[in-house]
Design a protein around this motif. Structure first.
Motif, PDB file in Angstrom:
ATOM      1  N   LEU A 182       0.801  -1.296   0.076  1.00  0.00           N
ATOM      2  CA  LEU A 182      -0.079   0.032   0.147  1.00  0.00           C
ATOM      3  C   LEU A 182       1.005   1.313   0.110  1.00  0.00           C
ATOM      4  CD1 LEU A 182      -2.728  -1.183   2.403  1.00  0.00           C
ATOM      5  CD2 LEU A 182      -2.755  -1.006  -0.049  1.00  0.00           C
ATOM      6  N   GLY A 201      -3.001  -2.380  -4.638  1.00  0.00           N
ATOM      7  CA  GLY A 201      -4.369  -2.561  -4.189  1.00  0.00           C
ATOM      8  C   GLY A 201      -4.797  -3.942  -4.336  1.00  0.00           C
ATOM      9  N   ALA A 217      -6.766  -1.216   0.956  1.00  0.00           N
ATOM     10  CA  ALA A 217      -6.439  -1.686  -0.193  1.00  0.00           C
ATOM     11  C   ALA A 217      -7.834  -1.380  -1.253  1.00  0.00           C
ATOM     12  CB  ALA A 217      -5.908  -3.156  -0.113  1.00  0.00           C
ATOM     13  N   VAL A 220      -7.838   2.044  -1.985  1.00  0.00           N
ATOM     14  CA  VAL A 220      -6.936   2.425  -3.045  1.00  0.00           C
ATOM     15  C   VAL A 220      -7.478   1.954  -4.458  1.00  0.00           C
ATOM     16  CG1 VAL A 220      -4.769   1.306  -4.180  1.00  0.00           C
ATOM     17  CG2 VAL A 220      -4.780   2.206  -1.804  1.00  0.00           C
TER      18      VAL A 220
END
Length: 280
Positions: A182, A201, A217, A220
């Protein structure tokens, strides 16, 4: 005749001098101690936190008594001594040799455990040296290697006394590796490389689904899809985020996504744009 006698006397003196000089230049060889004494001195050094001294004693024992009664125990203690001295590469190599040479030893689980632990500690040390590097340049391969070695240890010795610690370290490693992915994703966002950020991600979601990093994630991937104008994909991942993390910090009171604060002015990576995002 007198010349011959003089020459003979000179050669005799020269020969004697050469022998004496050669003898004086040879290093003094320490006499071998009893095997048990080397072992006891190594043990005593370990008890007094003198790891380097212990390493020397155990190696001396190994060299002088390669088939002795104490050599197996000395080689096992050498792993620990090298680990205590922060010689993690040497400790790993010694553990590997012990595993290869003594596949049926009762302490084999310890050797497997110390092999993984040496990689783990070595990776921590290496990571600390490169904290100033951007996340994409930090190498997480040693953490992955350590995870694999701990997994190998647990598969072979699930009931070992070292198993609980190995499990805890594996959980920690999974979290670290996921967070590392990340960090790289955010780095790519700063470079306006949304496709690369998206991949990071997705990597966390697919391979580290049980880590605390999954919530971030998902955020993202939502942000990356929005940046790429792929709103349907963004909505799909947003639904997953809402369903699994209803109180997520990435959702407002109305369950709407809170976009990341991305820099307005950031120079995109030239290679990224030239390759249409295919090369990070």
């Amino acid at each position: 005749m007198g010349f011959i006698k003089t020459l003979s006397r000179f050669l005799t003196i020269a020969t004697i001098y050469s022998v004496l000089t050669a003898c004086s230049s040879q290093p003094t060889v320490e006499p071998d101690l009893p095997e048990k004494e080397y072992f006891n001195k190594g043990q005593e050094a370990l008890e007094n936190n003198l790891a380097s001294v212990a390493i020397k004693e155990f190696k001396d024992l190994e060299t002088r008594y390669p088939f002795g009664d104490y050599v197996v125990r000395a080689r096992l203690d050498l792993i620990y001594a090298e680990f205590k001295a922060a010689n993690y590469i040497s400790a790993h190599a010694s553990a590997e040799r012990f595993i290869k040479n003594y596949p049926n030893n009762n302490a084999l689980d310890y050797a497997y455990y110390m092999r993984a632990l040496s990689t783990y500690k070595g990776a921590e040390t290496l990571s600390g040296r490169f904290l100033n590097l951007n996340p994409a340049e930090r190498d997480a391969s040693e953490f992955n290697k350590s995870f694999g070695e701990f997994a190998d240890f647990l598969m072979r010795f699930p009931n070992s006394e070292y198993a609980p610690d190995a499990k805890a370290r594996m959980l920690h490693l999974r979290n670290m590796i996921a967070q590392h992915e990340l960090s790289i994703a955010h780095y790519y966002f700063e470079r306006k490389a949304s496709i690369s950020a998206l991949r990071r991600g997705q990597e966390v979601i697919q391979h580290y689904p049980s880590t605390p990093s999954v919530e971030e994630a998902l955020a993202v991937t939502i942000q990356a899809y929005m940046n790429l104008d792929l709103y349907e994909n963004a909505q799909t991942n947003l639904a997953i985020l809402r369903n699994n993390f209803p109180n997520s910090r990435y959702l407002d009171n109305e369950q709407k996504f809170i976009p990341f604060e991305l820099p307005r002015e950031a120079d995109p990576d030239t290679l990224y744009w030239v390759s249409l995002g295919l090369i990070d």
